[in-house]
Design a protein around this motif. Structure first.
Motif, PDB file in Angstrom:
ATOM      1  N   ALA A 155      41.052  47.600  43.516  1.00 41.87           N
ATOM      2  CA  ALA A 155      41.839  47.968  44.694  1.00 41.87           C
ATOM      3  C   ALA A 155      41.019  49.195  45.157  1.00 41.87           C
ATOM      4  CB  ALA A 155      43.176  48.293  43.952  1.00 41.87           C
ATOM      5  N   GLN A 156      40.329  48.525  46.210  1.00 43.64           N
ATOM      6  CA  GLN A 156      39.213  49.492  46.716  1.00 43.64           C
ATOM      7  C   GLN A 156      39.806  50.711  47.483  1.00 43.64           C
ATOM      8  OE1 GLN A 156      36.757  47.722  49.706  1.00 43.64           O
ATOM      9  NE2 GLN A 156      35.002  49.296  49.562  1.00 43.64           N
ATOM     10  N   SER A 157      39.328  51.946  46.966  1.00 44.80           N
ATOM     11  CA  SER A 157      39.730  53.243  47.463  1.00 44.80           C
ATOM     12  C   SER A 157      40.803  53.791  46.782  1.00 44.80           C
ATOM     13  CB  SER A 157      39.805  53.075  48.981  1.00 44.80           C
ATOM     14  OG  SER A 157      38.855  52.680  49.820  1.00 44.80           O
ATOM     15  N   TYR A 158      41.659  53.047  45.857  1.00 39.70           N
ATOM     16  CA  TYR A 158      42.657  53.575  45.292  1.00 39.70           C
ATOM     17  C   TYR A 158      42.396  54.259  43.891  1.00 39.70           C
ATOM     18  CZ  TYR A 158      45.549  51.458  48.833  1.00 39.70           C
ATOM     19  OH  TYR A 158      46.101  51.061  50.151  1.00 39.70           O
ATOM     20  N   PRO A 159      42.912  55.233  43.468  1.00 40.49           N
ATOM     21  CA  PRO A 159      42.815  55.943  42.333  1.00 40.49           C
ATOM     22  C   PRO A 159      42.905  55.241  41.017  1.00 40.49           C
ATOM     23  CG  PRO A 159      44.212  57.342  43.627  1.00 40.49           C
ATOM     24  CD  PRO A 159      44.157  55.916  44.103  1.00 40.49           C
ATOM     25  N   ILE A 160      42.176  55.496  40.034  1.00 41.80           N
ATOM     26  CA  ILE A 160      42.253  54.672  38.674  1.00 41.80           C
ATOM     27  C   ILE A 160      41.924  55.621  37.652  1.00 41.80           C
ATOM     28  CG2 ILE A 160      39.738  54.011  38.550  1.00 41.80           C
ATOM     29  CD1 ILE A 160      41.083  51.321  37.233  1.00 41.80           C
ATOM     30  N   GLY A 161      42.760  55.509  36.378  1.00 38.93           N
ATOM     31  CA  GLY A 161      42.579  56.750  35.377  1.00 38.93           C
ATOM     32  C   GLY A 161      41.101  57.111  34.819  1.00 38.93           C
ATOM     33  N   SER A 162      40.452  56.027  34.671  1.00 44.82           N
ATOM     34  CA  SER A 162      39.196  56.192  34.014  1.00 44.82           C
ATOM     35  C   SER A 162      38.129  55.086  34.340  1.00 44.82           C
ATOM     36  CB  SER A 162      39.326  56.629  32.366  1.00 44.82           C
ATOM     37  OG  SER A 162      39.796  55.201  31.888  1.00 44.82           O
TER      38      SER A 162
END
Length: 229
Positions: A155-162
């Protein structure tokens, strides 16, 4: 840090690009007048090799893309150009990415090809439109499978935890399309075309007396002019 421009000691020329002739508006020929020169300069970059025989331009088609979001905030990032013809400059990305959302709000952009080692730059500015679904599909099919899987998973540009979470997401996507199942084009991914209204060529010269020439669309016709450095 300031650096010098101009002739290198090993080249008897007016500039470090190795071309003694000064960039001039007479170099802008054809329809559109910028296309032939751009193709020549790009070919020069591709041919250029360093002392080890390895090109210093690992990504000769890299360009800096500038957009403005809905709040009027500018943002730049480097993307890869995937085509240049008379219709414009093409790149691909996620429609819901930061750049995609900015282009939805303000469908106008600039790109710069910064060929610094040759002391050359080319700038494009103009409105942006999505390429056709067929054009997107043709490019998608040409991509390595790993690149397809990564684009589908992200999900390009969206945050992810690690990083671990990102790798797990990629692994589950690869499992989903196991046994060489075709990876479909994500519904929120595709191409954009910048339709040039202004194209500027920059050539570094000694003492910062650089050469700048520009082609710009005025009332449906291309006009060419020299700019002061």
């Amino acid at each position: 840090m300031r650096v010098g421009y101009g002739a290198r000691a090993d080249i008897d020329s007016a500039g470090a690009d190795g071309v003694a002739a000064h960039l001039d508006t007479t170099w802008l020929t054809g329809d559109p007048p910028w296309l032939s020169l751009f193709n020549r300069w790009l070919a020069d970059v591709v041919r250029t090799s360093g002392p080890t025989g390895i090109s210093p331009y690992i990504e000769a088609n890299a360009m800096v893309l500038g957009t403005v979001d809905a709040d009027g905030h500018p943002q730049t990032r480097t993307v890869l150009c995937k085509g240049v013809d008379a219709a414009g400059v093409v790149f691909f990305t996620g429609y819901d990415s930061a750049k995609g959302l900015a282009l939805q709000a303000n469908p106008y952009a600039s790109v710069t090809f910064p060929w610094i080692n040759l002391e050359r730059q080319v700038h494009f500015r103009g409105p942006v439109t999505k390429v056709s679904a067929q054009e997107t599909r043709e490019y998608w099919d040409s991509r390595p499978r790993g690149s397809q899987l990564s684009a589908f998973a992200s999900a390009q540009s969206y945050p992810i935890g690690s990083r671990a979470e990102l790798e797990e997401l990629a692994a589950s996507t690869a499992e989903r399309f196991a046994d060489d199942q075709p990876v479909p084009v994500p519904p929120t991914w595709g191409g954009y075309r910048i339709e040039p209204r202004v194209v500027e060529f920059w050539q570094g010269r000694a003492d910062r007396l650089h050469n700048r020439v520009r082609a710009r669309m005025v009332d449906g016709e291309w006009l060419t002019e020299r700019l002061q450095p």
